[in-house]
Design a protein around this motif. Structure first.
Motif, short mmCIF file in Angstrom:
data_model
loop_
_atom_site.label_atom_id
_atom_site.label_comp_id
_atom_site.label_asym_id
_atom_site.label_seq_id
_atom_site.Cartn_x
_atom_site.Cartn_y
_atom_site.Cartn_z
N THR A 55 0.64 -0.95 -0.11
CA THR A 55 0.31 -0.21 0.13
C THR A 55 0.70 1.11 0.19
O THR A 55 0.09 2.29 -0.78
N SER A 56 2.43 1.08 0.95
CA SER A 56 3.36 2.42 0.39
C SER A 56 3.73 2.55 -0.89
O SER A 56 3.29 3.60 -1.09
N VAL A 105 1.03 7.15 -6.50
CA VAL A 105 -0.03 7.76 -6.96
C VAL A 105 0.72 9.48 -6.41
O VAL A 105 0.43 10.41 -7.77
N GLY A 106 1.87 9.11 -5.39
CA GLY A 106 1.93 10.88 -5.17
C GLY A 106 2.92 11.61 -5.86
O GLY A 106 2.99 12.75 -6.19
N ALA A 142 2.17 1.80 -3.46
CA ALA A 142 1.65 2.40 -4.40
C ALA A 142 0.84 3.96 -3.96
O ALA A 142 0.87 4.56 -5.24
N LEU A 143 0.73 4.40 -2.87
CA LEU A 143 1.15 5.87 -2.29
C LEU A 143 2.02 7.01 -2.38
O LEU A 143 1.63 7.78 -2.94
#
Length: 180
Positions: A26-27, A33-34, A29-30
């Protein structure tokens, strides 16, 4: 039922590790995205990677997919240990306990490390990694991929040793394990 939770030591360890691995993915992926928000005026990174899927970019996508598979595999492994510890009331101890630790280590280090290396290799080989370092995309470089083959192979070997140790752990405990 409450006592069952405490008896499922190995099941709980694998569930916890699946949760941690899910948090790591998840990190990632974030972070992607960031990064896309930061560099959105220059390039759409995911679109670029998907359009250049014939080259090193496929390693990025395969790395992400394989990481997801490892998270599910770790969680499913927890179910096997819960079967042994709760339903069959088998105790994992002695040498088999060491094999279970090797299993946990191999699945949580070897597999994810191989996939992370694949993700990084895909970013580096496709030229997207240079967006973070130079601010622009550089030419695709397939030769970069060669430097990742050995580390990925070592990571897969670590995973394989862990999975084999886990198989031995399960079989020995199932056939010979002491009752709790």
């Amino acid at each position: 039922m409450i006592n069952d939770i405490n008896r499922a030591k190995w099941g709980n360890r694998f569930i916890l590790s699946a949760i941690i691995q899910g948090g790591l993915l998840t990190s990632i992926a974030l972070l992607m995205v960031g990064s896309q928000f930061i560099f959105s005026s220059k390039i759409d990174m995911i679109q670029f990677l998907s359009l250049s899927f014939d080259g090193p970019a496929k390693w990025f996508f395969l790395g992400i997919i394989f990481y997801l598979i490892f998270i599910v595999a770790i969680a499913v492994t927890a179910v096997f240990y819960i079967q042994l510890e709760i339903n069959l009331t088998k105790k994992i101890s002695g040498f088999v306990n060491i094999l279970a630790w090797i299993h946990l280590f191999g699945m949580n280090v070897g597999g994810p490390l191989a996939t992370l290396l694949m993700i990084f290799a895909g970013l580096a080989g496709s030229g997207i990694l240079s967006v973070f370092t130079q601010g622009t995309i550089v030419q695709e470089n397939i030769e970069i991929m060669n430097s990742f083959i050995t580390p990925i192979a070592i990571s897969i070997a670590i995973l394989s040793v862990g999975v084999i140790a886990g198989g031995i752990t399960y079989i020995k405990t199932y056939l010979n394990g002491n009752k709790m």
